[in-house]
Design an enzyme around this catalytic site. Sequence first.
Site, PDB file in Angstrom:
ATOM      1  N   HIS A  72       0.854  -1.198   0.000  1.00 52.86           N
ATOM      2  CA  HIS A  72       0.000   0.000   0.000  1.00 52.86           C
ATOM      3  C   HIS A  72       0.881   1.236   0.000  1.00 52.86           C
ATOM      4  O   HIS A  72       1.731   1.394   0.863  1.00 52.86           O
ATOM      5  CB  HIS A  72      -0.899   0.017   1.243  1.00 52.86           C
ATOM      6  N   TYR A 203      -8.674   5.741   7.931  1.00 49.15           N
ATOM      7  CA  TYR A 203      -8.728   6.057   9.370  1.00 49.15           C
ATOM      8  C   TYR A 203      -9.693   7.225   9.529  1.00 49.15           C
ATOM      9  O   TYR A 203      -9.451   8.300   8.957  1.00 49.15           O
ATOM     10  CB  TYR A 203      -7.350   6.475   9.887  1.00 49.15           C
ATOM     11  N   PRO A 295      -3.767   0.014  19.117  1.00 46.68           N
ATOM     12  CA  PRO A 295      -3.572  -0.480  17.748  1.00 46.68           C
ATOM     13  C   PRO A 295      -3.517   0.592  16.662  1.00 46.68           C
ATOM     14  O   PRO A 295      -3.043   0.314  15.562  1.00 46.68           O
ATOM     15  CB  PRO A 295      -4.772  -1.402  17.523  1.00 46.68           C
ATOM     16  N   LYS A 299       1.298  -0.616  15.130  1.00 46.87           N
ATOM     17  CA  LYS A 299       2.703  -0.729  15.554  1.00 46.87           C
ATOM     18  C   LYS A 299       2.983  -1.943  16.445  1.00 46.87           C
ATOM     19  O   LYS A 299       4.150  -2.235  16.727  1.00 46.87           O
ATOM     20  CB  LYS A 299       3.136   0.544  16.297  1.00 46.87           C
ATOM     21  N   TYR A 387       4.750   5.598   9.922  1.00 46.70           N
ATOM     22  CA  TYR A 387       3.827   4.527   9.517  1.00 46.70           C
ATOM     23  C   TYR A 387       4.562   3.406   8.772  1.00 46.70           C
ATOM     24  O   TYR A 387       4.342   2.231   9.055  1.00 46.70           O
ATOM     25  CB  TYR A 387       2.699   5.110   8.654  1.00 46.70           C
TER      26      TYR A 387
HETATM   27  P1  FAD Z   1       1.716 -12.598  21.419  1.00 48.77           P
HETATM   28  O1  FAD Z   1       1.134 -12.524  20.049  1.00 48.77           O
HETATM   29  O2  FAD Z   1       0.846 -12.264  22.574  1.00 48.77           O
HETATM   30  O3  FAD Z   1       2.311 -14.048  21.594  1.00 48.77           O
HETATM   31  C1  FAD Z   1       2.743 -14.534  22.835  1.00 48.77           C
HETATM   32  C2  FAD Z   1       2.610 -16.028  22.850  1.00 48.77           C
HETATM   33  O4  FAD Z   1       3.080 -16.510  24.096  1.00 48.77           O
HETATM   34  C3  FAD Z   1       1.168 -16.491  22.722  1.00 48.77           C
HETATM   35  O5  FAD Z   1       1.074 -17.463  21.713  1.00 48.77           O
HETATM   36  C4  FAD Z   1       0.839 -17.058  24.104  1.00 48.77           C
HETATM   37  O6  FAD Z   1      -0.086 -18.132  24.032  1.00 48.77           O
HETATM   38  C5  FAD Z   1       2.204 -17.485  24.574  1.00 48.77           C
HETATM   39  N1  FAD Z   1       2.330 -17.521  26.050  1.00 48.77           N
HETATM   40  C6  FAD Z   1       1.801 -16.691  26.956  1.00 48.77           C
HETATM   41  N2  FAD Z   1       2.170 -17.048  28.196  1.00 48.77           N
HETATM   42  C7  FAD Z   1       2.972 -18.122  28.061  1.00 48.77           C
HETATM   43  C8  FAD Z   1       3.670 -18.943  28.974  1.00 48.77           C
HETATM   44  N3  FAD Z   1       3.602 -18.731  30.289  1.00 48.77           N
HETATM   45  N4  FAD Z   1       4.394 -19.956  28.495  1.00 48.77           N
HETATM   46  C9  FAD Z   1       4.478 -20.187  27.151  1.00 48.77           C
HETATM   47  N5  FAD Z   1       3.814 -19.448  26.239  1.00 48.77           N
HETATM   48  C10 FAD Z   1       3.085 -18.430  26.700  1.00 48.77           C
HETATM   49  N6  FAD Z   1      -1.332  -5.072  16.543  1.00 48.77           N
HETATM   50  C11 FAD Z   1      -1.446  -4.385  15.436  1.00 48.77           C
HETATM   51  O7  FAD Z   1      -0.414  -3.899  14.947  1.00 48.77           O
HETATM   52  N7  FAD Z   1      -2.676  -4.258  14.836  1.00 48.77           N
HETATM   53  C12 FAD Z   1      -3.819  -4.831  15.353  1.00 48.77           C
HETATM   54  O8  FAD Z   1      -4.894  -4.723  14.789  1.00 48.77           O
HETATM   55  C13 FAD Z   1      -3.725  -5.540  16.544  1.00 48.77           C
HETATM   56  N8  FAD Z   1      -4.819  -6.120  17.118  1.00 48.77           N
HETATM   57  C14 FAD Z   1      -4.670  -6.779  18.318  1.00 48.77           C
HETATM   58  C15 FAD Z   1      -5.766  -7.361  18.933  1.00 48.77           C
HETATM   59  C16 FAD Z   1      -5.624  -8.027  20.160  1.00 48.77           C
HETATM   60  C17 FAD Z   1      -6.852  -8.644  20.848  1.00 48.77           C
HETATM   61  C18 FAD Z   1      -4.350  -8.127  20.767  1.00 48.77           C
HETATM   62  C19 FAD Z   1      -4.174  -8.844  22.097  1.00 48.77           C
HETATM   63  C20 FAD Z   1      -3.260  -7.569  20.120  1.00 48.77           C
HETATM   64  C21 FAD Z   1      -3.404  -6.889  18.894  1.00 48.77           C
HETATM   65  N9  FAD Z   1      -2.307  -6.320  18.237  1.00 48.77           N
HETATM   66  C22 FAD Z   1      -2.434  -5.640  17.103  1.00 48.77           C
HETATM   67  C23 FAD Z   1      -0.984  -6.417  18.753  1.00 48.77           C
HETATM   68  C24 FAD Z   1      -0.203  -7.530  18.058  1.00 48.77           C
HETATM   69  O9  FAD Z   1      -1.061  -8.584  17.734  1.00 48.77           O
HETATM   70  C25 FAD Z   1       0.870  -7.932  19.027  1.00 48.77           C
HETATM   71  O10 FAD Z   1       1.734  -6.824  19.189  1.00 48.77           O
HETATM   72  C26 FAD Z   1       1.655  -9.148  18.581  1.00 48.77           C
HETATM   73  O11 FAD Z   1       0.839 -10.285  18.606  1.00 48.77           O
HETATM   74  C27 FAD Z   1       2.846  -9.344  19.508  1.00 48.77           C
HETATM   75  O12 FAD Z   1       3.419 -10.584  19.296  1.00 48.77           O
HETATM   76  P2  FAD Z   1       4.136 -11.370  20.465  1.00 48.77           P
HETATM   77  O13 FAD Z   1       4.604 -12.634  19.842  1.00 48.77           O
HETATM   78  O14 FAD Z   1       5.084 -10.470  21.148  1.00 48.77           O
HETATM   79  O15 FAD Z   1       2.994 -11.651  21.535  1.00 48.77           O
HETATM   80  C1  DHB Z   2      -5.195  -3.047  11.112  1.00 45.84           C
HETATM   81  C2  DHB Z   2      -5.099  -2.783  12.440  1.00 45.84           C
HETATM   82  C3  DHB Z   2      -4.601  -1.573  12.843  1.00 45.84           C
HETATM   83  O1  DHB Z   2      -4.469  -1.297  14.134  1.00 45.84           O
HETATM   84  C4  DHB Z   2      -4.209  -0.609  11.944  1.00 45.84           C
HETATM   85  O2  DHB Z   2      -3.764   0.579  12.390  1.00 45.84           O
HETATM   86  C5  DHB Z   2      -4.289  -0.895  10.622  1.00 45.84           C
HETATM   87  C6  DHB Z   2      -4.782  -2.119  10.206  1.00 45.84           C
HETATM   88  C7  DHB Z   2      -5.748  -4.345  10.656  1.00 45.84           C
HETATM   89  O3  DHB Z   2      -6.089  -5.182  11.494  1.00 45.84           O
HETATM   90  O4  DHB Z   2      -5.871  -4.540   9.448  1.00 45.84           O
END
Ligand code: FAD
Ligand code: DHB
Length: 392
Positions: A72, A203, A295, A299, A387
């Site tokens: 994009h 947005y 969100p 980021k 961004y």
């Molecule tokens: P996580 O994805 O949380 O992964 C951590 C992993 O560790 C999980 O699989 C969990 O099961 C595992 N775990 C937890 N505790 C333990 C333990 N004790 N032992 C072993 N494993 C464990 N970001 C965006 O940029 N845009 C979005 O739209 C967006 N939507 C989101 C919606 C939700 C509901 C959430 C919670 C987050 C969202 N995020 C979004 C943020 C983004 O998804 C996260 O920043 C990203 O998933 C981070 O990755 P991670 O691997 O650090 O953590």
């Molecule tokens: C999406 C989520 C976001 O937080 C954003 O800023 C842009 C896109 C998405 O889930 O597609």
Amino acid sequence: MQTQVVIIGGGPSGLLLAQLLHVQGIEAVVLERKTRDYVLGRIRAGVLERGLVALLAEAQVETRIATQGFPHDGTVISYDDQHFRINFTDHTDHPVMVYGQTEVTRDLYDAREKTGGTTFFNVEDVQIHNADLEGTTRPRVTFTSDGTDHEITCDYIAGCDGFHGVSRQSIPQEKRSEYEKVYPFGWLGILSETPPVHHELIYANSPHGFALCSMRNDHLSRYYVQCPTDDNVADWSDDRFWNELRRRIPPEFAAKLQTGPSIEKSIAPLRSFVVEPMQYGRLFLCGDAAHIVPPTGAKGLNTAASDVHYLYRALTAHYRENDSAKLATYSATALSRVWKAERFSWWMTSTLHRFPQMSTFDLRMQRAELEFLRSNTAAQAALAQNYVGLPY
Ligand code: FAD
Ligand code: DHB
């Protein structure tokens, strides 16, 4: 059992780190609390910075993203009866890539299976031992998996276990500082098998609250509306959602919106959070384990990826060049970029949402911010740079 690095958490951070280390010949064991299918069922981020796309290529998982990702070149921002476009490539020479977190995670799990790397699923009672001790005592991680007790001795531990994981909590309270802001609203998100309303993201700051039109591909849309934190998903019928979205986006887009049944619907709270430092002895935190962004601006996943980049480079320098300097400064290096992503997400959130009890002055400030952005090339360039992703 012994290994070089134990990675706690098999989400995107943990899997990406494992794959990058594998490419460098560094052995890692991944511990995941849930099953692979559960992790893949979580619908989360959708916009990848160029740095993350480059890291995926370095991890040798670029094939699907190259054919199924959508670059994009810009995004639309709307407020009141105005809307305007910010061109990313004009300002930065780079697009962002629209490709779901689910797909990133699937690609990484597939790659890990091919490498034969050890991954334990359904782990419980994960405990970290000796992470703080210098010298000859090696760290250990104990846990149970499918009812059996396990113990792994290692050189380093990567805490990639998200906001609710054990890794951050394993750092003694007096050794860490936490910074937090909880926003007085959440995002209600849906996924629907309908064509996106527009070929780029929209947005929208509207008098009825924030809305975001996003997508996963040409026939899969992802939409969000700001909602009260204590709202219940069950109270949001699809019709209610579509009506709310329609009145928050500019009329010319609302008229084109194609609706259909939602295939996923959930509410996420909005929070900013950072822990300092991001390391404790031989334990290093990556991603949501160390920080959360609201969100707005996408980021979360991208900042997780920059942590992984710094940790992977530091571990590679340690193992391949016997140079531990980058490990010693991991937290400072990662935090310097984390705080900039926190600032950008906080600014996007503050500029685009309606807060409870906003005064008429607050509303004028928000509008002035958006009018400045619409009319000022330097402000647009600053948004575009943040961004598409600040350099690592
Ligand atoms: P996580 O994805 O949380 O992964 C951590 C992993 O560790 C999980 O699989 C969990 O099961 C595992 N775990 C937890 N505790 C333990 C333990 N004790 N032992 C072993 N494993 C464990 N970001 C965006 O940029 N845009 C979005 O739209 C967006 N939507 C989101 C919606 C939700 C509901 C959430 C919670 C987050 C969202 N995020 C979004 C943020 C983004 O998804 C996260 O920043 C990203 O998933 C981070 O990755 P991670 O691997 O650090 O953590
Ligand atoms: C999406 C989520 C976001 O937080 C954003 O800023 C842009 C896109 C998405 O889930 O597609």
